[in-house]
Design a protein around this motif. Structure first.
Motif, PDB file in Angstrom:
ATOM      1  N   PRO A   1       0.810  -1.223   0.000  1.00 17.19           N
ATOM      2  CA  PRO A   1       0.000   0.000   0.000  1.00 17.19           C
ATOM      3  C   PRO A   1       0.844   1.273   0.000  1.00 17.19           C
ATOM      4  CG  PRO A   1       0.164  -0.822   2.224  1.00 17.19           C
ATOM      5  CD  PRO A   1       0.937  -1.789   1.360  1.00 17.19           C
ATOM      6  N   CYS A   2       2.160   1.123  -0.051  1.00 18.46           N
ATOM      7  CA  CYS A   2       3.026   2.293   0.117  1.00 18.46           C
ATOM      8  C   CYS A   2       3.838   2.664  -1.116  1.00 18.46           C
ATOM      9  CB  CYS A   2       3.994   2.055   1.277  1.00 18.46           C
ATOM     10  SG  CYS A   2       3.173   1.868   2.858  1.00 18.46           S
ATOM     11  N   LEU A   3       4.211   1.706  -1.952  1.00 19.55           N
ATOM     12  CA  LEU A   3       5.098   1.994  -3.075  1.00 19.55           C
ATOM     13  C   LEU A   3       4.456   2.978  -4.038  1.00 19.55           C
ATOM     14  CD1 LEU A   3       7.919   1.157  -4.141  1.00 19.55           C
ATOM     15  CD2 LEU A   3       6.730  -0.399  -5.695  1.00 19.55           C
ATOM     16  N   ARG A   4       5.133   4.095  -4.277  1.00 22.17           N
ATOM     17  CA  ARG A   4       4.626   5.150  -5.150  1.00 22.17           C
ATOM     18  C   ARG A   4       5.388   5.240  -6.478  1.00 22.17           C
ATOM     19  NH1 ARG A   4       1.575   4.819  -1.473  1.00 22.17           N
ATOM     20  NH2 ARG A   4       0.541   6.478  -0.302  1.00 22.17           N
ATOM     21  N   SER A   5       6.704   5.001  -6.433  1.00 18.97           N
ATOM     22  CA  SER A   5       7.525   5.170  -7.630  1.00 18.97           C
ATOM     23  C   SER A   5       8.349   3.916  -7.880  1.00 18.97           C
ATOM     24  CB  SER A   5       8.463   6.374  -7.483  1.00 18.97           C
ATOM     25  OG  SER A   5       7.729   7.559  -7.250  1.00 18.97           O
ATOM     26  N   LEU A   6       8.294   3.421  -9.121  1.00 12.66           N
ATOM     27  CA  LEU A   6       9.035   2.223  -9.495  1.00 12.66           C
ATOM     28  C   LEU A   6       9.806   2.486 -10.787  1.00 12.66           C
ATOM     29  CD1 LEU A   6       9.683  -0.793  -9.054  1.00 12.66           C
ATOM     30  CD2 LEU A   6       7.643  -1.322 -10.429  1.00 12.66           C
TER      31      LEU A   6
ATOM     32  N   ALA B   1       6.355  -6.570 -18.463  1.00 17.05           N
ATOM     33  CA  ALA B   1       5.654  -5.295 -18.280  1.00 17.05           C
ATOM     34  C   ALA B   1       4.186  -5.524 -17.946  1.00 17.05           C
ATOM     35  CB  ALA B   1       5.782  -4.446 -19.538  1.00 17.05           C
ATOM     36  N   SER B   2       3.576  -6.521 -18.557  1.00 13.58           N
ATOM     37  CA  SER B   2       2.167  -6.824 -18.286  1.00 13.58           C
ATOM     38  C   SER B   2       1.958  -7.169 -16.819  1.00 13.58           C
ATOM     39  CB  SER B   2       1.697  -7.982 -19.167  1.00 13.58           C
ATOM     40  OG  SER B   2       1.743  -7.628 -20.538  1.00 13.58           O
ATOM     41  N   CYS B   3       2.894  -7.943 -16.261  1.00 16.19           N
ATOM     42  CA  CYS B   3       2.790  -8.301 -14.839  1.00 16.19           C
ATOM     43  C   CYS B   3       2.816  -7.059 -13.963  1.00 16.19           C
ATOM     44  CB  CYS B   3       3.930  -9.243 -14.456  1.00 16.19           C
ATOM     45  SG  CYS B   3       3.822 -10.904 -15.154  1.00 16.19           S
ATOM     46  N   LEU B   4       3.730  -6.135 -14.269  1.00 20.81           N
ATOM     47  CA  LEU B   4       3.854  -4.927 -13.455  1.00 20.81           C
ATOM     48  C   LEU B   4       2.645  -4.016 -13.618  1.00 20.81           C
ATOM     49  CD1 LEU B   4       7.631  -4.055 -13.955  1.00 20.81           C
ATOM     50  CD2 LEU B   4       6.547  -5.257 -12.050  1.00 20.81           C
ATOM     51  N   LEU B   5       2.086  -3.954 -14.814  1.00 25.37           N
ATOM     52  CA  LEU B   5       0.904  -3.125 -15.030  1.00 25.37           C
ATOM     53  C   LEU B   5      -0.313  -3.681 -14.291  1.00 25.37           C
ATOM     54  CD1 LEU B   5       1.336  -2.326 -18.828  1.00 25.37           C
ATOM     55  CD2 LEU B   5       1.673  -0.755 -16.908  1.00 25.37           C
TER      56      LEU B   5
ATOM     57  N   MET C   1      -1.775   2.472  -6.101  1.00 27.50           N
ATOM     58  CA  MET C   1      -0.980   3.450  -5.374  1.00 27.50           C
ATOM     59  C   MET C   1       0.207   3.975  -6.183  1.00 27.50           C
ATOM     60  SD  MET C   1      -2.763   3.582  -2.693  1.00 27.50           S
ATOM     61  CE  MET C   1      -1.781   4.684  -1.697  1.00 27.50           C
ATOM     62  N   ILE C   2       0.559   3.328  -7.286  1.00 28.24           N
ATOM     63  CA  ILE C   2       1.725   3.727  -8.074  1.00 28.24           C
ATOM     64  C   ILE C   2       1.474   5.074  -8.739  1.00 28.24           C
ATOM     65  CG2 ILE C   2       3.239   3.133  -9.991  1.00 28.24           C
ATOM     66  CD1 ILE C   2       3.592   1.317  -7.646  1.00 28.24           C
ATOM     67  N   GLU C   3       2.384   6.011  -8.553  1.00 28.89           N
ATOM     68  CA  GLU C   3       2.294   7.336  -9.160  1.00 28.89           C
ATOM     69  C   GLU C   3       3.249   7.497 -10.341  1.00 28.89           C
ATOM     70  OE1 GLU C   3       2.974  10.234  -6.174  1.00 28.89           O
ATOM     71  OE2 GLU C   3       1.265   9.647  -4.944  1.00 28.89           O
ATOM     72  N   VAL C   4       4.420   6.883 -10.249  1.00 31.61           N
ATOM     73  CA  VAL C   4       5.444   6.998 -11.301  1.00 31.61           C
ATOM     74  C   VAL C   4       5.919   5.602 -11.669  1.00 31.61           C
ATOM     75  CG1 VAL C   4       7.710   7.910 -11.914  1.00 31.61           C
ATOM     76  CG2 VAL C   4       6.201   9.241 -10.435  1.00 31.61           C
ATOM     77  N   LEU C   5       5.898   5.311 -12.977  1.00 31.64           N
ATOM     78  CA  LEU C   5       6.351   4.011 -13.473  1.00 31.64           C
ATOM     79  C   LEU C   5       7.263   4.232 -14.667  1.00 31.64           C
ATOM     80  CD1 LEU C   5       6.213   0.936 -13.352  1.00 31.64           C
ATOM     81  CD2 LEU C   5       4.156   1.023 -14.785  1.00 31.64           C
TER      82      LEU C   5
ATOM     83  N   GLY D   1      -6.196   4.786 -10.708  1.00 32.30           N
ATOM     84  CA  GLY D   1      -5.503   4.885  -9.434  1.00 32.30           C
ATOM     85  C   GLY D   1      -4.879   6.252  -9.242  1.00 32.30           C
ATOM     86  N   MET D   2      -3.591   6.258  -8.852  1.00 30.82           N
ATOM     87  CA  MET D   2      -2.869   7.504  -8.603  1.00 30.82           C
ATOM     88  C   MET D   2      -1.807   7.771  -9.659  1.00 30.82           C
ATOM     89  SD  MET D   2      -2.411   7.214  -4.452  1.00 30.82           S
ATOM     90  CE  MET D   2      -1.659   8.848  -4.345  1.00 30.82           C
ATOM     91  N   LEU D   3      -1.767   6.977 -10.721  1.00 31.77           N
ATOM     92  CA  LEU D   3      -0.715   7.090 -11.722  1.00 31.77           C
ATOM     93  C   LEU D   3      -0.706   8.469 -12.376  1.00 31.77           C
ATOM     94  CD1 LEU D   3       1.534   5.402 -13.010  1.00 31.77           C
ATOM     95  CD2 LEU D   3      -0.060   4.847 -14.851  1.00 31.77           C
ATOM     96  N   LYS D   4       0.459   9.134 -12.322  1.00 31.01           N
ATOM     97  CA  LYS D   4       0.613  10.470 -12.876  1.00 31.01           C
ATOM     98  C   LYS D   4       1.598  10.511 -14.033  1.00 31.01           C
ATOM     99  CE  LYS D   4      -0.318  12.671  -8.404  1.00 31.01           C
ATOM    100  NZ  LYS D   4       0.249  13.522  -7.319  1.00 31.01           N
ATOM    101  N   ARG D   5       2.634   9.689 -13.957  1.00 21.51           N
ATOM    102  CA  ARG D   5       3.665   9.717 -14.990  1.00 21.51           C
ATOM    103  C   ARG D   5       4.087   8.305 -15.344  1.00 21.51           C
ATOM    104  NH1 ARG D   5       6.552  14.381 -11.674  1.00 21.51           N
ATOM    105  NH2 ARG D   5       7.064  12.576 -10.408  1.00 21.51           N
ATOM    106  N   ILE D   6       4.268   8.073 -16.621  1.00 24.86           N
ATOM    107  CA  ILE D   6       4.754   6.780 -17.081  1.00 24.86           C
ATOM    108  C   ILE D   6       5.717   7.009 -18.236  1.00 24.86           C
ATOM    109  CG2 ILE D   6       2.748   6.442 -18.612  1.00 24.86           C
ATOM    110  CD1 ILE D   6       3.046   3.403 -17.949  1.00 24.86           C
ATOM    111  N   SER D   7       6.855   6.349 -18.217  1.00 24.52           N
ATOM    112  CA  SER D   7       7.863   6.517 -19.249  1.00 24.52           C
ATOM    113  C   SER D   7       7.903   5.289 -20.152  1.00 24.52           C
ATOM    114  CB  SER D   7       9.247   6.728 -18.628  1.00 24.52           C
ATOM    115  OG  SER D   7      10.232   6.746 -19.638  1.00 24.52           O
ATOM    116  N   LEU D   8       7.755   5.528 -21.458  1.00 23.60           N
ATOM    117  CA  LEU D   8       7.863   4.465 -22.448  1.00 23.60           C
ATOM    118  C   LEU D   8       8.948   4.802 -23.474  1.00 23.60           C
ATOM    119  CD1 LEU D   8       4.061   3.780 -23.028  1.00 23.60           C
ATOM    120  CD2 LEU D   8       5.666   2.367 -21.750  1.00 23.60           C
ATOM    121  N   VAL D   9       9.927   5.571 -23.063  1.00 21.98           N
ATOM    122  CA  VAL D   9      11.021   5.969 -23.952  1.00 21.98           C
ATOM    123  C   VAL D   9      11.743   4.735 -24.468  1.00 21.98           C
ATOM    124  CG1 VAL D   9      13.197   7.241 -24.077  1.00 21.98           C
ATOM    125  CG2 VAL D   9      11.330   8.108 -22.669  1.00 21.98           C
ATOM    126  N   GLY D  10      12.112   4.765 -25.744  1.00 23.29           N
ATOM    127  CA  GLY D  10      12.941   3.703 -26.298  1.00 23.29           C
ATOM    128  C   GLY D  10      12.214   2.395 -26.532  1.00 23.29           C
TER     129      GLY D  10
END
Length: 353
Positions: free
Chosen positions: A173-178, A190-194, A202-206, A230-239
């Motif tokens: 319930p605590c992890l915010r950024s991964l 990636a599917s597992c993590l999503l 609770m994830i805000e940054v992935l 949820g709380m997701l605000k930013r996600i990086s799919l660079v590269g």
């Protein structure tokens, strides 16, 4: 002169410098020690670790890029971590400690009830390390659990390891950024993590930069942020090989979910953003301490949802869907043109919102 922050990069730390750091730690002035790719004697390292362990005010410790040169230094760090009870952030990016080394670190950190940020990127970790991390991800009565975890560049972790990590994340319930950039996730990992992000809410940054993803994951990201925002605000799919049209929809949904009224230019959208700096770089400026401290002050329980918030969620979902429909209409022509080309090339588009 006593220091509140000691930050050294690619320097040789002589006896005078070591004494200055130790004196500041001893007099309870030091809040952050950051050593990146520095050279110092084993005696100097031992002295610094001794004073870090005894400090009652140290919040952040950075030992990046080869500082942990051998097993003896790793053991000294472990001893310091067992004694220190105030540390919030530990950054050991770029040290080839392997699974056995991480086991030593985690066992020591389990005695610290304040640790919230851990950077173990580029440490040659494998699947065993994911199992060792479980106690730090799953909070106990007197330990809140990690709010930020960096696992960048640990390419020995397999799909099985990422699946195990996803299980832990879904129960945290605590992890915010991964940050798992530059790993061999592929669409499966990636599917597992999503799915874990959808479960935890609770994830805000992935950060999924450079992880061998395709359009399949792009569509799954779109489904996640539209149906389980949820709380997701930013996600990086660079590269990764994800279509620009899919990126546009993701951008629109995130903007609607976060009620952002800013009109971001195309250059800002499709170029590498400096808004979210890597944890390893931020540690040298001390901004990671502020971020981890802020995370500690937030409520990690996830309870207490009211009927009013439920109504707001419904309005939010409707607003999000409306904006998504508009965006889908705008990109429809683009997708039709892409479909006409049988040799359509999937573009690598940098994105970090």
């Amino acid at each position: 002169m006593l220091l509140s922050t000691a930050s050294y990069t690619n320097e040789v730390l002589n006896k005078i410098t070591v004494n200055k750091i130790c004196d500041s730690l001893q007099d309870e002035q030091m809040r952050m020690v950051s050593l990146r790719q520095c050279k110092l004697s084993d005696t100097g390292f031992k002295r610094i670790m001794k004073h870090c362990g005894n400090s009652k005010y140290l919040l952040q410790l950075t030992l990046n890029l080869g500082i942990l040169a051998d097993q003896s230094r790793l053991e000294l760090l472990g001893q310091a971590l067992r004694r220190n009870k105030t540390l919030k952030g530990l950054f050991i990016h770029g040290n080839p400690i392997g699974d056995d080394g991480l086991k030593v670190i985690v066992q020591a950190l389990c005695t610290n009830h304040n640790i919230s940020t851990l950077d173990i990127g580029d440490c040659e970790l494998g699947d065993a390390s994911i199992h060792y991390l479980k106690p730090l991800l799953n909070p106990e009565e007197d330990k809140p659990g990690l709010t930020e975890l960096t696992l960048s560049g640990n390419t020995n972790i397999t799909e099985h390891g990422w699946a195990v990590l996803a299980m832990s994340i879904s129960c945290s319930p605590c992890l915010r950024s991964l940050y798992v950039d530059y790993n061999r996730l592929g669409d499966s990992g990636a599917s597992c993590l999503l799915i874990a992000a959808a479960a935890s809410q609770m994830i805000e940054v992935l950060d999924l930069e450079g992880t061998n993803l395709t359009e399949k994951t792009g569509k799954l990201v779109m489904e996640l942020i539209q149906t389980y925002p949820g709380m997701l605000k930013r996600i990086s799919l660079v590269g990764n090989k994800v279509r620009k049209s899919t990126m546009a929809i993701i951008k629109s949904i995130l903007k609607a979910n976060n009620h952002s009224e800013e009109d971001t230019s195309e250059d800002d959208i499709w170029s590498t953003s400096t808004e979210v700096t890597s944890t390893e770089v931020m540690s040298s400026t001390g901004s990671s301490t502020a971020r981890s401290t802020s995370s500690d002050q937030s409520d990690c329980s996830g309870d207490g949802t009211s009927s009013a918030s439920s109504q707001n969620d419904t309005l939010k979902a409707n607003d999000s869907q409306s904006k998504v429909d508009e965006t889908e209409t705008e990109v429809k022509d683009t997708e039709e043109k892409e479909a006409e080309d049988s040799c359509e090339e999937l573009k690598e588009v940098p994105v970090f919102w």
